[in-house]
Every structure is written in structure tokens, then in C-alpha cells.
Design an enzyme around this catalytic site. Structure first.
Site, PDB file in Angstrom:
ATOM      1  N   LYS A 218     110.110 -99.219-102.594  1.00 13.87           N
ATOM      2  CA  LYS A 218     109.367 -99.518-103.815  1.00 13.87           C
ATOM      3  C   LYS A 218     108.778-100.921-103.690  1.00 13.87           C
ATOM      4  O   LYS A 218     108.828-101.746-104.607  1.00 13.87           O
ATOM      5  CB  LYS A 218     110.289 -99.396-105.039  1.00 13.87           C
ATOM      6  CG  LYS A 218     109.569 -99.403-106.375  1.00 13.87           C
ATOM      7  CD  LYS A 218     108.640 -98.217-106.585  1.00 13.87           C
ATOM      8  CE  LYS A 218     107.978 -98.297-107.965  1.00 13.87           C
ATOM      9  NZ  LYS A 218     106.901 -97.295-108.105  1.00 13.87           N
ATOM     10  N   ASP A 283     108.768 -93.341-105.582  1.00 15.43           N
ATOM     11  CA  ASP A 283     108.493 -92.328-106.603  1.00 15.43           C
ATOM     12  C   ASP A 283     107.551 -91.259-106.068  1.00 15.43           C
ATOM     13  O   ASP A 283     107.701 -90.073-106.388  1.00 15.43           O
ATOM     14  CB  ASP A 283     107.934 -92.970-107.884  1.00 15.43           C
ATOM     15  CG  ASP A 283     106.831 -93.979-107.614  1.00 15.43           C
ATOM     16  OD1 ASP A 283     106.880 -94.676-106.598  1.00 15.43           O
ATOM     17  OD2 ASP A 283     105.907 -94.074-108.434  1.00 15.43           O
ATOM     18  N   ASP A 307     120.109 -92.590-102.639  1.00 13.64           N
ATOM     19  CA  ASP A 307     120.968 -91.825-103.543  1.00 13.64           C
ATOM     20  C   ASP A 307     120.144 -90.769-104.268  1.00 13.64           C
ATOM     21  O   ASP A 307     120.516 -89.589-104.334  1.00 13.64           O
ATOM     22  CB  ASP A 307     121.620 -92.783-104.534  1.00 13.64           C
ATOM     23  CG  ASP A 307     122.893 -92.215-105.149  1.00 13.64           C
ATOM     24  OD1 ASP A 307     123.216 -91.048-104.886  1.00 13.64           O
ATOM     25  OD2 ASP A 307     123.574 -92.952-105.880  1.00 13.64           O
TER      26      ASP A 307
END
Length: 420
Positions: A218, A283, A307
Site C-alpha cells: 500500500k 486493495d 493476513d
């Protein structure tokens, strides 16, 4: 007793290695019992009795607490340190103070920096996807840094107030919107930690003939932490692995001068069989693995992203009940392979638990030992049982014309298939 050793960065496995196991809490003892008999049968079948695992129980979780007053006894860590490799079931997270997560504690105490999660589809397993067979990835998730380092400061404590004041006065931070009621967490991501994880992923991809490696991050928002992860990953590939890889960072640099030169370099890399390394925003990656799973081979990512992604991918191929996992330090050789799901206390003792996560983690353990023949036998037996639709309750309820069997019966079916 013969333990596995590491000599000149090579794992040395005796024919009768001692391997610690933690049965686990809740459904742990049931899935461990089924797993043990299948792994032992596979090893016996593959090596005609010349090899055999000497299982040694070590304590952690509720059983350890009830017997010793400790959730994670020092003796357990010392035994796994000595034995190098272990297999564990699911563990209860202690309520109240002390250890936040036994799983995280084991990973951090043994510096098991790579969480390795292979995700593939077994024919016949219920899936929400139209074409789940396109999903075949291996996730390398950094296991010791990021928000899982557990550096947090609770709201209204002197510590958080002091830290907020320090940030505001010494560093000019003005973006803590509600400083009077904020808790704070710190997200450490290091170059060293990132590069050792990414190196393990590259080594795996090269050794197993994988075509692509994707750095998931990210970095568009967290420019110095997850942005650093991406940057350091490309730097590593373009220095240590420059003869074996081609990165999309190199492509972008060439494209600034000439799109044609960039495309030529890319085509030449493909023709030479080089590993292609690219990156995707986290994302967006959660969309990509649903829409185009066939485009991705090996994923290297930070702890929190890993995760999310590993559990999302597990759902695509039938759920976390069939998702294996290993926590590995490729430098010291230490590794713990584990069931990736929880303790499911609501069905404990009822014979409803699916042992496939622990079984497949056991298969990973066998492969890690170099006992690939036995590892393959375990996966082949699971494939046959699923095709025959003799399955535990979780799959029986969603598969047409399936026969529901207990956890123990499923293990016995696999042993019978191995003995055919």
C-alpha cells in the site's frame, strides 16, 4: 534421539528425526490424531519403513496452562529450537493480560520471518468461484514486523499522551484529528526484514519454476513503510538476482526512453525464462485474485496485507479449513507448520472438524524435510477422498451426494487410500 541439523546452510535430516508437535486446543487433538496416522502411513509407504518420524509432544495453549501455569513454557521453545521443525494445531488466544497471541509469540520468539501459504484448488471442493482451478498461488507474508509487532498505546494513558505531545511538538505532526481520545500504534517495516522475506520468495519461485512474483503493498499511501517494501524488493531483485529476473521497475525505466526498447527487453526476459517481478497495490490485489487469479504465481507482501490476502484466497478454493501454512526462517532452518484455522470450540469433540489444513501443513513439513515422495502421497490421498465425496461435515453440507464422515473416519479413509 536424532534431531534435524543445519550444516553449511543445508538442512540435514536423519532417517528417524525427532519432530515436536503441539496438538492444540479445541478441535486440535482430533485433527492431530487424524494427521499423525496419515503422515506416518505416507512416510511408511514412500520409504518402506526406512524412514520414520519420532513425534515428541510439547505443550502450549490451554493444556500447557493447566499443567504448568504458563501458556507458552520455556521448555517448549527450547525443544523447538533444538529440533528445528515442529507441527502444531490451533491454539487459544489467552484472555486478559500477558501474551496477545501464542501464534504470533512463537513466530517472533523463533524469528520465523516468512509465513508461507500455498493456495490451490482440489477438484470437487465447493467454491464461490466459477473457475476455482485457476487459483494456484504461494503467499510469502512477512511475519515479524508491521502492526503485528504489537507496539500500541491505549487511549488516555500517560504513554499515549506523552507520545502524542512528542509528535506534535518535536515533529510538527498536525494530522492526529482527535488527540485527546486517540490510541496509537506503530508500524515498523525495515529494509532488512523486507528483503529477507522477498529473497525467500524469489528463491522459491526460481526453484519451483514459477513465472511471476508480485510485490503487494500500500505504498501509494504509506510511502516509507510499504512503499519501502516495494522499493527494497525491486532493489534486491535488480542486484542480487539480476541475471535471473526482470522487474517491471526496469520496464518502466526503459519505457521512459522508448516503449519499443522496454517491450523488447520484456520479451527477451520471457524468452529466456526469467522470473518476472511486478507490484500491485493491496486493495487492487484483492480484486485481481478474484478476477484474474491465473495471472499470479508467487506473492510477497507485508504482514497485515498477507493476513487479508491469504484468507481471501483460501475462501476461493474452499475455505480456511483446507488452507495449509508454514512459518519459516530460511536462514536458521527453523520452521513451524500449522493448521491455519481457529480452535472451533463449538464443535470440539463432535468429530465434525476437517483435518485438511493440518494434514496439508504436515505435507509441507514433509516436503521441507526433503521427503517429497511422502508429501505427494498425502496430497494425492486427499484428492482421491474429495473426489469420492467422503468428507467431513463442512464439505458434506455443500457437496451434492456427499457422504459425511467423522474426523477420525476421514483419517482412516486416507490411510486406506495410501495402502492401496
Amino acid at each position: 534421539m536424532s534431531y534435524i541439523t543445519i550444516e553449511e546452510e543445508t538442512i540435514r535430516v536423519p532417517d528417524h528425526p525427532v519432530i515436536p508437535f503441539i496438538a492444540g486446543d479445541g478441535i486440535g487433538p482430533e485433527i492431530w490424531s487424524a494427521t499423525k496416522q496419515v503422515l506416518d502411513a505416507a512416510v511408511h509407504k514412500a520409504y518402506a519403513g526406512q524412514k520414520q518420524i519420532q513425534w515428541q509432544e510439547v505443550l502450549a495453549g490451554e493444556k500447557a496452562f493447566n499443567k504448568t501455569g504458563e501458556w507458552l513454557p520455556k521448555a517448549t521453545l527450547e525443544t523447538i529450537q533444538k529440533a528445528k521443525v515442529a507441527l502444531k494445531g490451533p491454539l487459544t488466544t489467552p484472555i486478559g493480560g500477558g501474551i496477545r497471541s501464542l501464534n504470533v509469540a512463537l513466530r517472533q520468539d523463533l524469528d520465523l520471518f516468512a509465513c508461507v501459504r500455498p493456495v490451490r484448488y482440489f477438484t470437487g471442493v465447493p467454491s464461490p468461484l466459477k473457475e476455482p482451478e485457476k487459483t494456484d498461488m504461494v503467499i510469502f507474508r512477512e511475519n515479524t514486523e508491521d502492526v503485528y509487532a504489537g507496539i500500541e498505546f491505549e487511549k488516555d494513558t500517560p504513554e499515549v499522551q506523552k507520545l502524542i505531545q512528542l509528535l506534535q511538538t518535536d515533529f510538527g505532526v498536525k494530522k492526529i484529528r482527535f488527540p485527546e481520545s486517540s490510541a496509537l500504534g506503530i508500524k515498523p517495516i525495515s529494509k532488512e526484514g523486507s528483503q529477507r522475506l522477498i529473497a525467500a520468495a524469489i528463491d522459491y519461485a526460481l526453484a519451483n519454476g514459477r513465472k511471476t512474483l508480485t510485490l503487494v503493498h500500500k505504498g501509494n499511501i504509506m510511502k516509507f513503510t510499504e512503499g519501502g517494501f516495494k522499493k527494497w524488493g525491486y532493489e534486491l531483485a535488480e542486484s542480487r538476482y539480476k541475471e535471473q529476473t526482470f522487474t517491471m521497475n526496469q520496464y518502466a525505466t526503459l519505457a521512459k526512453e522508448s516503449q519499443e526498447a522496454a517491450k523488447t527487453a520484456y520479451d527477451q526476459a520471457l524468452a529466456a525464462g526469467k522470473l518476472i517481478i511486478n507490484d500491485v497495490i493491496a486493495d487492487n490485489m484483492l480484486q485481481q485474485i478474484l478476477l484474474y487469479p491465473e495471472k499470479y504465481d508467487v506473492i510477497a507482501t507485508c504482514n497485515l496485507n498477507g493476513d487479508y490476502i491469504s484468507d481471501a484466497l483460501a475462501a476461493q478454493v474452499g475455505g480456511i479449513g483446507i488452507a495449509p501454512g508454514g512459518n519459516i526462517n530460511y536462514q536458521t532452518g527453523h520452521a513451524i507448520f500449522e493448521a491455519t484455522h481457529g480452535t472451533a470450540p463449538d464443535i470440539a469433540g463432535l468429530g465434525k472438524a476437517n483435518p485438511c489444513s493440518m494434514l496439508l501443513s504436515g505435507s509441507m513439513l514433509l516436503a521441507y524435510l526433503g521427503w517429497q515422495e511422502a508429501s505427494d502421497l498425502v496430497e494425492q490421498a486427499i484428492e482421491k477422498a474429495l473426489l469420492n465425496k467422503k468428507v467431513t461435515a463442512d464439505f458434506a453440507h455443500s457437496m451434492e451426494n456427499a457422504t459425511e464422515v467423522t474426523t477420525a473416519e476421514f483419517g482412516q479413509i486416507l490411510v486406506a487410500l495410501l495402502q492401496e
